[in-house]
Design an enzyme around this catalytic site. Structure first.
Site, short mmCIF file in Angstrom:
data_model
loop_
_atom_site.label_atom_id
_atom_site.label_comp_id
_atom_site.label_asym_id
_atom_site.label_seq_id
_atom_site.Cartn_x
_atom_site.Cartn_y
_atom_site.Cartn_z
N ALA A 1 -4.20 2.57 -13.55
CA ALA A 1 -2.95 3.32 -13.76
C ALA A 1 -1.74 2.70 -13.05
O ALA A 1 -0.71 2.43 -13.69
CB ALA A 1 -3.16 4.77 -13.34
N ARG B 1 -0.54 2.78 -23.81
CA ARG B 1 -1.71 3.58 -23.41
C ARG B 1 -1.18 4.95 -23.00
O ARG B 1 -0.24 5.04 -22.21
CB ARG B 1 -2.48 2.93 -22.24
CG ARG B 1 -3.16 1.62 -22.61
CD ARG B 1 -4.14 1.18 -21.52
NE ARG B 1 -5.40 1.90 -21.58
CZ ARG B 1 -6.34 1.82 -20.64
NH1 ARG B 1 -6.14 1.11 -19.55
NH2 ARG B 1 -7.48 2.49 -20.78
N ASP C 1 -5.88 8.81 -13.30
CA ASP C 1 -4.86 8.32 -14.24
C ASP C 1 -3.73 9.32 -14.42
O ASP C 1 -2.62 8.95 -14.78
CB ASP C 1 -5.51 7.98 -15.59
CG ASP C 1 -6.31 6.71 -15.46
OD1 ASP C 1 -7.47 6.78 -15.02
OD2 ASP C 1 -5.74 5.63 -15.73
N LYS D 1 -11.33 7.71 -15.47
CA LYS D 1 -12.25 6.99 -16.37
C LYS D 1 -13.42 7.86 -16.82
O LYS D 1 -14.00 8.61 -16.02
CB LYS D 1 -12.75 5.74 -15.63
CG LYS D 1 -13.76 4.89 -16.36
CD LYS D 1 -13.30 4.45 -17.73
CE LYS D 1 -11.98 3.72 -17.72
NZ LYS D 1 -11.41 3.55 -19.11
O1 MRU Z 1 -9.22 1.97 -18.56
P1 MRU Z 1 -8.85 1.57 -17.16
O2 MRU Z 1 -9.69 0.48 -16.60
O3 MRU Z 1 -7.37 1.30 -17.03
O4 MRU Z 1 -9.14 2.88 -16.29
C1 MRU Z 1 -8.81 2.89 -14.94
C2 MRU Z 1 -9.22 4.10 -14.21
O5 MRU Z 1 -9.69 5.06 -14.77
C3 MRU Z 1 -8.92 4.13 -12.75
O6 MRU Z 1 -9.86 4.91 -12.07
C4 MRU Z 1 -7.54 4.73 -12.52
O7 MRU Z 1 -6.59 4.12 -13.34
C5 MRU Z 1 -7.12 4.61 -11.11
S1 MRU Z 1 -6.77 2.94 -10.66
C6 MRU Z 1 -6.19 2.93 -9.08
#
Ligand code: MRU
Length: 339
Positions: free
Chosen positions: A51, A91, A238, A249
């Site tokens: 994120a 996204r 996120d 995630k």
């Molecule tokens: O699909 P991604 O790899 O962008 O998903 C990332 C996550 O879900 C992380 O846990 C979240 O963005 C926090 S990153 C500090």
């Protein structure tokens, strides 16, 4: 610690340099992005991900909308408006992306109304977003480390380290700072199906940092807890709604349920830019659905019949009731949450 830099300005200053995370852990490949389209493709394809990192990439990407021919004016603002809309929709779930490009557009409007060189002002603002994130990661690490006793075995999900941010990470920042403080910490990293951010990225980062890490398939997490091998869970976010419901995630929700069942603390760590006070509860969070082929043949080999239907949400929502505390750059927040 030798900090990884997943996003920076390119060496000649005309583009955005990203560490292409699709290539890890096999190869460390950096790519220079020179157009808004290339930035959107990199965000959508998860070359840059996490994120905070996509927020930074989006902010830097806004500067690529202008070729420098005009310093300000109506045409400049039209081009920026188009880039803003395009990047913002790359996204949908991580609020950091919308937050960063909204901030960039606001700053551009102000600079334009004062007749300033908009592109110069935007470059400065994107650099500030990156530096602020680096500082927030450090603070999250310091607050988060206070929740990790010496000798802890920490279970985490996805990748929340340096690769996902402009600094040392969020949930993994807490681990990094705890280790800096001399604590002995062991990390269990969920593999994180289907794109394996845990095994490809977190394990890579943790090995580089010399922190003992064990990868497990997502389905093994509950049995690891049952075997008394997890002291706490620490994950990222996120988008955090006003009531503390947290999108992260896919698989995070199941982990939180298992942690509750086993009486294990479940912590979420995120910077201020991940909190979305305008979203009242998790029910309002738009969950990104991704391609079926990520599940059927994500890394080349067929892992399901080529035409079978697939359910592939990129994120899920963990209700606030399953979260022991939320760690931010501002401190440790305990329930009832009200952001
Ligand atoms: O699909 P991604 O790899 O962008 O998903 C990332 C996550 O879900 C992380 O846990 C979240 O963005 C926090 S990153 C500090």
């Amino acid at each position: 610690m030798d900090v990884i830099q997943p996003i920076a300005w390119s060496r000649d200053g005309t583009g955005v340099r990203v560490l292409d995370q699709r290539e890890l852990p096999a190869r460390e490949v950096y790519r220079d992005l020179h157009t808004v389209d290339e930035v959107c493709d990199a965000i959508r394809a998860l070359a840059v991900r996490g994120a905070p990192a996509i927020g930074i990439a989006g902010a830097m990407g806004m500067t690529l909308a202008l070729d420098g021919a005009e310093r300000c004016g109506e045409e400049v603002m039209i081009r920026l408006g188009e880039a803003h809309a395009q990047i913002r929709s790359a996204r949908p779930t991580a609020v950091n992306l919308a937050w960063a490009v909204d901030r960039m557009l606001d700053v551009a409007r102000g600079a334009n109304s004062r007749g300033e060189d908009v592109i110069e002002v935007l470059r400065g603002e994107a650099t500030r977003i990156l530096e602020e994130d680096r500082a927030m990661c450090r603070k999250i690490g310091e607050h988060g480390a206070s929740l990790i006793p010496d000798g802890s075995r920490v279970l985490t999900h996805c990748n929340t380290g340096a690769l996902a941010t402009g600094g040392i990470g969020t949930a993994l920042a807490a681990v990094y700072v705890a280790v800096e403080q001399g604590k002995h910490i062991e990390v269990f990293a969920d593999e994180t199906r289907p794109l394996l951010q845990g095994s490809r990225l977190s394990a890579w980062e943790l090995e580089r940092a010399g922190i003992p890490a064990t990868v497990l398939v997502d389905g093994a997490a509950a049995s690891l807890m049952a075997a008394n091998k997890v002291d706490l869970c620490m994950v990222g976010a996120d988008r955090i709604a006003a009531n503390g419901d947290t999108a992260n995630k896919i698989g995070t929700y199941g982990l939180a349920i298992a942690a509750k069942h086993h009486g294990i603390p479940f912590y979420v760590a995120a910077p201020t830019s991940t909190f979305d006070a305008a979203t009242k509860t998790g029910a309002e969070i738009h969950i990104e659905q991704r391609s079926a082929d990520e599940v059927r043949c994500g890394f080349g080999a067929l892992t399901a019949p080529a035409t079978v239907d697939v359910y592939n949400p990129a994120f899920d929502v963990t209700p606030a009731s399953l979260i022991t505390a939320i760690v931010s750059d501002r401190g440790v927040h305990r329930p009832p949450f009200a952001f």
